[in-house]
Design an enzyme around this catalytic site. Structure first.
Site, PDB file in Angstrom:
ATOM      1  CB  ILE A  37      14.501  -7.356   2.460  1.00 58.77           C
ATOM      2  CG1 ILE A  37      13.239  -7.903   3.131  1.00 58.77           C
ATOM      3  CG2 ILE A  37      14.168  -6.440   1.286  1.00 58.77           C
ATOM      4  CD1 ILE A  37      12.399  -6.827   3.807  1.00 58.77           C
ATOM      5  CD  GLN A  92      -2.784  -1.150   2.470  1.00 59.83           C
ATOM      6  OE1 GLN A  92      -3.989  -0.996   2.412  1.00 59.83           O
ATOM      7  NE2 GLN A  92      -2.165  -1.360   3.618  1.00 59.83           N
ATOM      8  CE1 TYR A 148       3.509  -6.094  11.764  1.00 62.07           C
ATOM      9  CE2 TYR A 148       2.175  -4.972  13.412  1.00 62.07           C
ATOM     10  CZ  TYR A 148       2.821  -4.970  12.191  1.00 62.07           C
ATOM     11  OH  TYR A 148       2.809  -3.839  11.409  1.00 62.07           O
TER      12      TYR A 148
END
Length: 288
Positions: free
Chosen positions: A36, A11, A124
């Site tokens: 990455i 996004q 998270y």
């Protein structure tokens, strides 16, 4: 100015491309272009592109799955940002990184300032906090910008999910006891481009759209505005429920409003109300 953005297709990365200043030569890399989580690949890629600016918009964002995929979440959100910052610094490039309100436990009663004590509730948030630390350890001149409740006309987000469920069912139940600030990805992108050319703006800062809402408030606004724009053809009923009535593997902060005053002062910018930006995004969705 040559700029390199990770997380292409996400996004914020899409919004960065859409709002790219004319003087910027932008390269956006997705997962298929650059892993990455491979430090050597990161170092080679950044050296090959030789950018003056690197923006890390890549992240592991599956909050609930992170509870069972901790190692992956920590590689993507924790280790990889530090490697990107290290690679950017080696090239003399400015580094900007996006973090989250989930680094806080939600026990506050007023907006969290950037120097508030982090206390994430789950994997998270823990992984994103680790990423903040690895970035600033690798490059003390980097910018870490925390944001929250991000949505856009494309991608997986609360607004698009609500529109789909409202269209299919006509009724939805939405948590009403979690407070935050819905934030349009384009708003974040605009701030990042301004930050990129603002000398001395580094360290930890916050940005969200203005105002606060519960997920229920957010859903009610989506329903009202979507009906007005005829994105929804039939009336929708939205029912409030508690967090306890909607159990998830990961705990969410009950209050995660961020104080963005340091960002507004440094960049001479003022956040638009979240309701205004929601309407802009829904109009964009309708036009598309």
């Amino acid at each position: 100015m040559k700029a390199l953005v990770t997380g292409a297709g996400g996004q914020v990365a899409r919004a960065l491309a859409e709002l790219k200043p004319t003087h910027v030569e932008l390269t956006s890399l997705g997962q298929q272009d650059l892993d990455i989580t491979d430090r050597e690949a990161v170092m080679r890629a950044v050296a090959a592109h030789a950018p003056a600016l690197v923006i890390n918009a890549a992240a592991y964002t599956a909050v609930d799955k992170a509870e069972s995929e901790r190692e992956l979440a920590f590689r993507v959100n924790g280790a990889a940002p530090g490697w990107l910052a290290e690679a950017a610094r080696a090239q003399g490039a400015r580094f900007l990184h996006i973090s989250t309100d989930f680094v806080f436990d939600g026990k506050a009663s007023e907006p969290y300032k950037p120097d508030a004590r982090p206390a994430p509730l789950g994997a998270y948030g823990e992984s994103k906090l680790e990423g903040e630390r690895t970035v600033l350890a690798a490059d003390p001149e980097a910018l870490v910008l925390r944001t929250a409740w991000v949505y856009a006309a494309q991608g997986h987000n609360f607004v698009r999910t609500m529109l789909r469920l409202m269209g299919e069912r006509g009724t939805v139940k939405v948590v009403s006891d979690q407070q935050g600030s819905p934030t349009w990805a384009s708003s974040i992108a605009g701030v990042l481009w301004k930050a990129a050319v603002t000398p001395g703006f580094h360290g930890l800062h916050h940005w969200t759209d203005a105002g606060t809402a519960s997920w229920y408030d957010f859903a009610m606004a989506i329903a009202a505005d979507a009906r007005e724009l005829k994105l929804l053809r039939t009336p929708v009923e939205v029912f409030p429920i508690t967090t306890a009535e909607y159990p998830t593997p990961a705990r969410r902060p009950a209050y995660s409003v961020l104080d963005r005053s340091s960002t507004e002062a440094a960049l001479d910018m003022h956040a638009a109300p979240w309701r205004d930006n929601l309407k802009k995004m829904l109009k964009e969705l309708k036009d598309a």
